[in-house]
Design a protein around this motif. Structure first.
Motif, PDB file in Angstrom:
ATOM      1  N   MET A   1       0.832  -1.194   0.000  1.00 17.80           N
ATOM      2  CA  MET A   1       0.000   0.000   0.000  1.00 17.80           C
ATOM      3  C   MET A   1       0.871   1.251   0.000  1.00 17.80           C
ATOM      4  N   CYS A  51      -7.515   6.714  10.150  1.00 14.99           N
ATOM      5  CA  CYS A  51      -8.688   5.840  10.292  1.00 14.99           C
ATOM      6  C   CYS A  51      -9.930   6.638  10.692  1.00 14.99           C
ATOM      7  N   LEU A  57     -13.361   2.826   5.617  1.00  9.66           N
ATOM      8  CA  LEU A  57     -12.365   1.770   5.434  1.00  9.66           C
ATOM      9  C   LEU A  57     -12.905   0.450   5.970  1.00  9.66           C
ATOM     10  N   THR A  58     -12.656  -0.591   5.222  1.00 13.48           N
ATOM     11  CA  THR A  58     -13.084  -1.914   5.665  1.00 13.48           C
ATOM     12  C   THR A  58     -12.128  -2.438   6.732  1.00 13.48           C
ATOM     13  N   GLN A  61      -8.895  -3.335   5.106  1.00 12.23           N
ATOM     14  CA  GLN A  61      -8.077  -2.157   4.781  1.00 12.23           C
ATOM     15  C   GLN A  61      -7.402  -1.601   6.026  1.00 12.23           C
ATOM     16  N   ARG A  62      -8.127  -1.581   7.130  1.00 14.78           N
ATOM     17  CA  ARG A  62      -7.524  -1.108   8.390  1.00 14.78           C
ATOM     18  C   ARG A  62      -6.395  -2.041   8.828  1.00 14.78           C
ATOM     19  N   LEU A  64      -4.533  -3.801   6.846  1.00 17.70           N
ATOM     20  CA  LEU A  64      -3.430  -3.542   5.923  1.00 17.70           C
ATOM     21  C   LEU A  64      -2.652  -2.303   6.369  1.00 17.70           C
ATOM     22  N   ILE A 111      -5.224   6.067   0.251  1.00 13.62           N
ATOM     23  CA  ILE A 111      -6.649   5.869   0.555  1.00 13.62           C
ATOM     24  C   ILE A 111      -7.507   6.613  -0.457  1.00 13.62           C
ATOM     25  N   LEU A 114      -7.902   4.479  -3.363  1.00 11.11           N
ATOM     26  CA  LEU A 114      -8.859   3.395  -3.137  1.00 11.11           C
ATOM     27  C   LEU A 114     -10.285   3.870  -3.410  1.00 11.11           C
TER      28      LEU A 114
END
Length: 117
Positions: A1, A51, A57-58, A61-62, A64, A111, A114
């Motif tokens: 990422m 965050c 964010l899923t 994803q968090r 990651l 992000i 994304l």
């Protein structure tokens, strides 16, 4: 990422260009926190901001993001092994704060990508 981006490579180069800030500074130290404690605290605060600013964010994803931060901390531990337990100077504290903000910016950029995908 983040750790596999050109931006991260540039940040590591920026960090290495400023390593002199962390040499022979033990006599000037005024902080209670060590160099690594400051890095960890600052990065944690920045990632909480990331965050908090991105509630969509899923869970994956968090996770990651957390793994990426762990990787960054590992890199910092390698770079600062000889001074990691030294108390930080005011100049080091300012640099660590700035550097952590730059790391946050990298996460913000990734992000944003994304959300565009």
């Amino acid at each position: 990422m983040v750790t596999d981006t050109d931006g991260y490579i540039h940040l590591v180069q920026y960090l290495t260009e400023h390593l002199g800030i962390f040499e022979n500074s033990q006599q000037q130290a005024t902080a209670e926190d060590t160099v690594m404690e400051l890095f960890e605290a600052q990065l944690a605060a920045q990632i909480l901001l990331v965050c908090g600013q991105n509630p969509s964010l899923t869970f994956a994803q968090r996770n990651l993001i957390i793994r990426e931060v762990d990787s960054i901390v590992y890199d910092l531990e390698e770079i600062f092994a000889s001074v990691s337990t030294d108390k930080a100077t005011p100049e080091q504290t300012m640099f660590i704060t700035e550097f952590s903000g730059l790391i946050k910016n990298l996460f913000d950029q990734e992000i944003a990508k994304l959300h565009l995908a």
